[in-house]
Each structure stands twice: as structure tokens, then as C-alpha cells.
Scaffold this motif. Sequence first.
Motif, PDB file in Angstrom:
ATOM      1  N   LYS A   1       7.854   1.954   2.800  1.00  0.00           N
ATOM      2  CA  LYS A   1       7.480   1.267   1.812  1.00  0.00           C
ATOM      3  C   LYS A   1       7.360   0.029   1.772  1.00  0.00           C
ATOM      4  CE  LYS A   1      10.671   4.533  -0.493  1.00  0.00           C
ATOM      5  NZ  LYS A   1      11.129   5.082   1.010  1.00  0.00           N
ATOM      6  N   LEU A   2       8.002  -0.824   2.822  1.00  0.00           N
ATOM      7  CA  LEU A   2       7.753  -2.159   3.022  1.00  0.00           C
ATOM      8  C   LEU A   2       6.212  -2.420   3.416  1.00  0.00           C
ATOM      9  CD1 LEU A   2       9.213  -4.890   3.096  1.00  0.00           C
ATOM     10  CD2 LEU A   2       9.753  -4.567   5.284  1.00  0.00           C
ATOM     11  N   ASP A   3       5.675  -1.486   4.196  1.00  0.00           N
ATOM     12  CA  ASP A   3       4.247  -1.562   4.517  1.00  0.00           C
ATOM     13  C   ASP A   3       3.424  -1.678   3.390  1.00  0.00           C
ATOM     14  OD1 ASP A   3       4.987  -1.520   7.205  1.00  0.00           O
ATOM     15  OD2 ASP A   3       4.696   0.579   7.303  1.00  0.00           O
ATOM     16  N   LEU A   4       3.814  -0.865   2.331  1.00  0.00           N
ATOM     17  CA  LEU A   4       2.801  -1.135   1.328  1.00  0.00           C
ATOM     18  C   LEU A   4       2.952  -2.339   0.350  1.00  0.00           C
ATOM     19  CD1 LEU A   4       3.468   2.737  -0.195  1.00  0.00           C
ATOM     20  CD2 LEU A   4       1.325   1.554   0.613  1.00  0.00           C
ATOM     21  N   VAL A   5       3.769  -3.240   0.572  1.00  0.00           N
ATOM     22  CA  VAL A   5       3.934  -4.447  -0.086  1.00  0.00           C
ATOM     23  C   VAL A   5       2.610  -5.329   0.458  1.00  0.00           C
ATOM     24  CG1 VAL A   5       5.192  -6.557  -0.439  1.00  0.00           C
ATOM     25  CG2 VAL A   5       6.229  -4.374  -0.102  1.00  0.00           C
ATOM     26  N   PHE A   6       1.679  -4.745   0.898  1.00  0.00           N
ATOM     27  CA  PHE A   6       0.284  -5.400   1.171  1.00  0.00           C
ATOM     28  C   PHE A   6      -0.343  -5.597   0.024  1.00  0.00           C
ATOM     29  CE2 PHE A   6      -1.045  -1.105   0.643  1.00  0.00           C
ATOM     30  CZ  PHE A   6      -2.331  -1.265   0.410  1.00  0.00           C
ATOM     31  N   LEU A   7       0.250  -4.940  -1.092  1.00  0.00           N
ATOM     32  CA  LEU A   7      -0.419  -5.021  -2.486  1.00  0.00           C
ATOM     33  C   LEU A   7      -0.483  -6.514  -2.720  1.00  0.00           C
ATOM     34  CD1 LEU A   7       1.036  -2.173  -4.568  1.00  0.00           C
ATOM     35  CD2 LEU A   7      -1.219  -2.255  -3.737  1.00  0.00           C
ATOM     36  N   GLU A   8       0.775  -7.346  -2.636  1.00  0.00           N
ATOM     37  CA  GLU A   8       0.830  -8.812  -2.770  1.00  0.00           C
ATOM     38  C   GLU A   8      -0.368  -9.492  -1.790  1.00  0.00           C
ATOM     39  OE1 GLU A   8       2.413 -12.176  -4.006  1.00  0.00           O
ATOM     40  OE2 GLU A   8       3.829 -10.720  -4.136  1.00  0.00           O
ATOM     41  N   GLU A   9      -0.264  -9.051  -0.481  1.00  0.00           N
ATOM     42  CA  GLU A   9      -1.327  -9.860   0.460  1.00  0.00           C
ATOM     43  C   GLU A   9      -2.926  -9.644  -0.111  1.00  0.00           C
ATOM     44  OE1 GLU A   9      -0.398  -8.212   4.111  1.00  0.00           O
ATOM     45  OE2 GLU A   9       1.513  -9.147   4.214  1.00  0.00           O
TER      46      GLU A   9
ATOM     47  N   TRP B   1       3.540  -1.682  -7.921  1.00  0.00           N
ATOM     48  CA  TRP B   1       4.299  -2.757  -7.615  1.00  0.00           C
ATOM     49  C   TRP B   1       5.721  -2.927  -8.048  1.00  0.00           C
ATOM     50  CZ3 TRP B   1       4.027  -6.242  -3.997  1.00  0.00           C
ATOM     51  CH2 TRP B   1       4.644  -7.425  -4.047  1.00  0.00           C
ATOM     52  N   VAL B   2       6.253  -2.545  -9.351  1.00  0.00           N
ATOM     53  CA  VAL B   2       7.439  -2.729  -9.753  1.00  0.00           C
ATOM     54  C   VAL B   2       8.192  -1.870  -8.863  1.00  0.00           C
ATOM     55  CG1 VAL B   2       8.928  -2.392 -11.733  1.00  0.00           C
ATOM     56  CG2 VAL B   2       6.846  -3.540 -12.093  1.00  0.00           C
ATOM     57  N   ALA B   3       7.845  -0.576  -8.753  1.00  0.00           N
ATOM     58  CA  ALA B   3       8.512   0.468  -8.054  1.00  0.00           C
ATOM     59  C   ALA B   3       8.836   0.185  -6.607  1.00  0.00           C
ATOM     60  CB  ALA B   3       7.707   1.848  -8.267  1.00  0.00           C
ATOM     61  N   LEU B   4       7.690  -0.309  -6.011  1.00  0.00           N
ATOM     62  CA  LEU B   4       7.831  -0.767  -4.509  1.00  0.00           C
ATOM     63  C   LEU B   4       8.779  -1.914  -4.212  1.00  0.00           C
ATOM     64  CD1 LEU B   4       4.101  -0.709  -3.443  1.00  0.00           C
ATOM     65  CD2 LEU B   4       6.004   0.640  -2.254  1.00  0.00           C
ATOM     66  N   ARG B   5       8.695  -2.693  -5.026  1.00  0.00           N
ATOM     67  CA  ARG B   5       9.768  -3.896  -5.236  1.00  0.00           C
ATOM     68  C   ARG B   5      11.350  -3.403  -5.295  1.00  0.00           C
ATOM     69  NH1 ARG B   5       7.375  -8.048  -9.243  1.00  0.00           N
ATOM     70  NH2 ARG B   5       9.192  -7.280 -10.114  1.00  0.00           N
ATOM     71  N   ILE B   6      11.421  -2.695  -6.207  1.00  0.00           N
ATOM     72  CA  ILE B   6      12.896  -1.883  -6.273  1.00  0.00           C
ATOM     73  C   ILE B   6      13.259  -1.150  -5.061  1.00  0.00           C
ATOM     74  CG2 ILE B   6      14.171  -0.189  -7.653  1.00  0.00           C
ATOM     75  CD1 ILE B   6      12.366  -1.204 -10.296  1.00  0.00           C
TER      76      ILE B   6
END
Length: 197
Positions: free
Chosen positions: A155-163, A174-179
Motif C-alpha cells: 500500500k505504501l508503494d501506491l502513495v505514488f499518487l501524491e508524487e 487517496w483517503v483509504a491509502l492514507r488510512i
Amino acid sequence: MHPDVAVDILKKAETSLVSYRDTGFADAQTSAKEICEEMNVEAALKQKRLRTTKRQFSYEAPDEPITDALKKMEFSFFNVVVDMAIESLRERTGMMSDVAKKFSVLISFSSELEKQAKDLCNTLTSGDHSDLNYDELIVEMQSFPKQWPKQNMTKLDLVFLEEKGLKEIYPNMWVALRIAVTTPVSVVSAERSFSKL
């Protein structure tokens, strides 16, 4: 640490403890004898005299008391402590598995996408307020680029949405990934006040 990684580590720890239960007491006994030899101390447990009490006749005979001090220590102390640790790990693994399963929809879009997304939305709902919009989440997941998610992705790899500046396009994901990435894996009540944030 992610819940799915924590589940894997907890399962390995449980397997290790189960094998330790079989051989651990003998290993500890050997180590204790070596330490006693280094300290010039007699490596023996004191035998306690068993108290005899007068008993009335009954249909069931009492258990035979264990007279060997080492055997008594193994059965009444070592095995009890190790069994409690194993049971605690199993309980914790079960709870972490449930959490990991609920958030798994974010990294593996299976054929049961709607059902898993609904479960996630229900999990992240308190009273009348929900952190996610179910209909929008389904649309976001269906329009997500096909090359994502990749094999063995966290899931941390998917935080690429921010980048990539895509968090406005996929706000519910984005909300679900942050949680998901800030959910603490510890279930110890004393540590609950310390979050990953």
C-alpha cells in the motif's frame, strides 16, 4: 509496517514459538547447567517434600503429584508461559489478518471488487459519517491504470499518487491509502496512543 507484513511476521513468530515449546526447555536446561559450572554452583533444583493431606473417599482419584522438580517446572511454568505466548500471537494474527483483508482491495483488484470495496467503506464508517464514497471509489478503482497495482506491491508503494499529482483524480483511494498506511499494527493498549503519524 503494513498489516499484511505484520501478519506474515506474526505467523513466523508463532511457528518459531511452537517449535521452541518442544525443544526450548531442554536447551534452557543445558544453558543453565553451563552457567552453573562457570559459577561453580551445583546445578540441581531442591526437591520439596510433598505434603500429605487426609482425604475422604471419592469416586475420582486425585492426579499423581509430580515429584521431579524439573518436570514440575516444565509443566507448571515453562509450558504455561509458552502456551500463553502462542495463544496471544494467534489472537493478534487473527485481528491483523482481518485488518489486512479489509484493506487488500487497494492493492489487488479482484473479481469481487464491489463487495470488497463495500466492506472497506463500511469499515471506515462511523454513525452517519463515512470517510469514503462507495460509488466514487468503485469508479476510481475501475478507471485506475491497468499497470497498477503491480505484483508484490504494498500500500505504501501506491502513495505514488501524491508524487504524480493524482490524488485529486482518485480522492477516495487517496483517503483509504492514507488510512491503510497509518494504521498501527500494534494492538497493545499502552501503545495505541502512539500512531505512525
